[in-house]
Design a protein around this motif. Sequence first.
Motif, short mmCIF file in Angstrom:
data_model
loop_
_atom_site.label_atom_id
_atom_site.label_comp_id
_atom_site.label_asym_id
_atom_site.label_seq_id
_atom_site.Cartn_x
_atom_site.Cartn_y
_atom_site.Cartn_z
N ALA A 97 0.82 -1.21 0.00
CA ALA A 97 0.00 0.00 0.00
C ALA A 97 0.86 1.26 0.00
CB ALA A 97 -0.94 0.00 1.20
N ALA A 98 1.95 1.26 0.76
CA ALA A 98 2.84 2.43 0.81
C ALA A 98 3.53 2.65 -0.53
CB ALA A 98 3.87 2.25 1.92
N GLY A 99 4.01 1.57 -1.17
CA GLY A 99 4.64 1.70 -2.48
C GLY A 99 3.66 2.22 -3.54
N LEU A 100 2.42 1.75 -3.47
CA LEU A 100 1.42 2.21 -4.43
C LEU A 100 1.13 3.70 -4.23
CD1 LEU A 100 -0.72 1.78 -6.60
CD2 LEU A 100 -2.28 0.97 -4.80
N GLN A 101 0.99 4.11 -2.99
CA GLN A 101 0.70 5.52 -2.72
C GLN A 101 1.85 6.42 -3.19
OE1 GLN A 101 -2.01 6.90 -1.83
NE2 GLN A 101 -1.32 8.98 -1.39
N ARG A 102 3.07 6.00 -2.94
CA ARG A 102 4.23 6.78 -3.37
C ARG A 102 4.27 6.93 -4.90
NH1 ARG A 102 7.43 4.18 -0.66
NH2 ARG A 102 8.09 2.61 -2.20
N LYS A 103 3.96 5.86 -5.60
CA LYS A 103 3.98 5.88 -7.07
C LYS A 103 2.88 6.79 -7.62
CE LYS A 103 5.71 4.34 -10.95
NZ LYS A 103 7.13 4.61 -11.33
N LYS A 104 1.71 6.75 -7.02
CA LYS A 104 0.60 7.58 -7.50
C LYS A 104 0.89 9.07 -7.29
CE LYS A 104 -2.81 5.49 -5.32
NZ LYS A 104 -4.20 5.15 -4.91
N VAL A 105 1.50 9.42 -6.16
CA VAL A 105 1.85 10.83 -5.92
C VAL A 105 2.91 11.28 -6.92
CG1 VAL A 105 2.90 12.42 -4.28
CG2 VAL A 105 1.19 10.76 -3.49
N GLU A 106 3.91 10.43 -7.17
CA GLU A 106 4.99 10.77 -8.11
C GLU A 106 4.44 10.99 -9.52
OE1 GLU A 106 8.98 8.68 -10.06
OE2 GLU A 106 7.98 7.78 -8.32
N MET A 107 3.62 10.05 -9.97
CA MET A 107 3.07 10.16 -11.32
C MET A 107 2.05 11.30 -11.41
SD MET A 107 4.56 8.00 -13.29
CE MET A 107 6.04 8.45 -12.35
N GLY A 108 1.35 11.57 -10.31
CA GLY A 108 0.41 12.68 -10.30
C GLY A 108 1.10 14.01 -10.51
#
Length: 249
Positions: free
Chosen positions: A172-183
């Motif tokens: 869950a933490a890795g997914l959240q980090r990736k979504k913020v970066e790509m956002g």
Amino acid sequence: MVKYLPVIILCFLIFSVPVRAQSHADSVANRPTIDSALKPVDTTVKKVAVHEDTATVHHRADSAAKRDAIIKSPVADTAEKRLRPKMKINKGKVAHPIGRSVVKQRPADTLMHSPVKTLSDERYTMLIRGEDFDHMSLAGELNHYPLPDKALKYKVQLGLNPGQLTQLKAIAAGLQRKKVEMGQDIINNERKLDTLFKTRQADDGSIIFYTNRYGLYLGEIRNAVLQACYKTEAILSEAQIKKLESLEK
């Protein structure tokens, strides 16, 4: 006698004229005037008019009463309810066409102001905070591959063990980090496209480059979301997945 005849005629004329004048005056005095002659007619007309107005008022009152009785009758109420369209209004919620996921509308006071005019405040807020949008996880969730954050939400009901909790938290933490970066990358890309057209520097090559890069960023977010669903399914048991889906419904 003959010589007195003129005197007798004169006296007769003198006395007869006042009598005739008095008779004429009395007849004129007793003659009905135009107003008095018309008064009975006016009274009759008024009576007829009042009668007609009263009848009209009673007729209208009866019609209104009948109409109200029809409207208030159980049969009319039933017919009205039957003809009335059934509408379901979900305040603050918008149902997804598939019917599985529900997205709550964000209150206006929680939105961040978008500095990019091609992005709405809601879209900008979701990109900045790394929130899910466009239902990117549906391909996994509709086929029994749940998101890790949803599994963690029901950790007690699912009976997750310490090992499962550790793995799911990392996913869950890795997914959240990736979504913020790509956002953030999507926001920068939108700002660049807006600047190119605003300064009239756009050409075929620049448009192709930045639009393809926009698709690349969305693809990376979609990949991260579905990868997280795939990994979560491998961690949970079949019984836990069925329990999670029943809780979500």
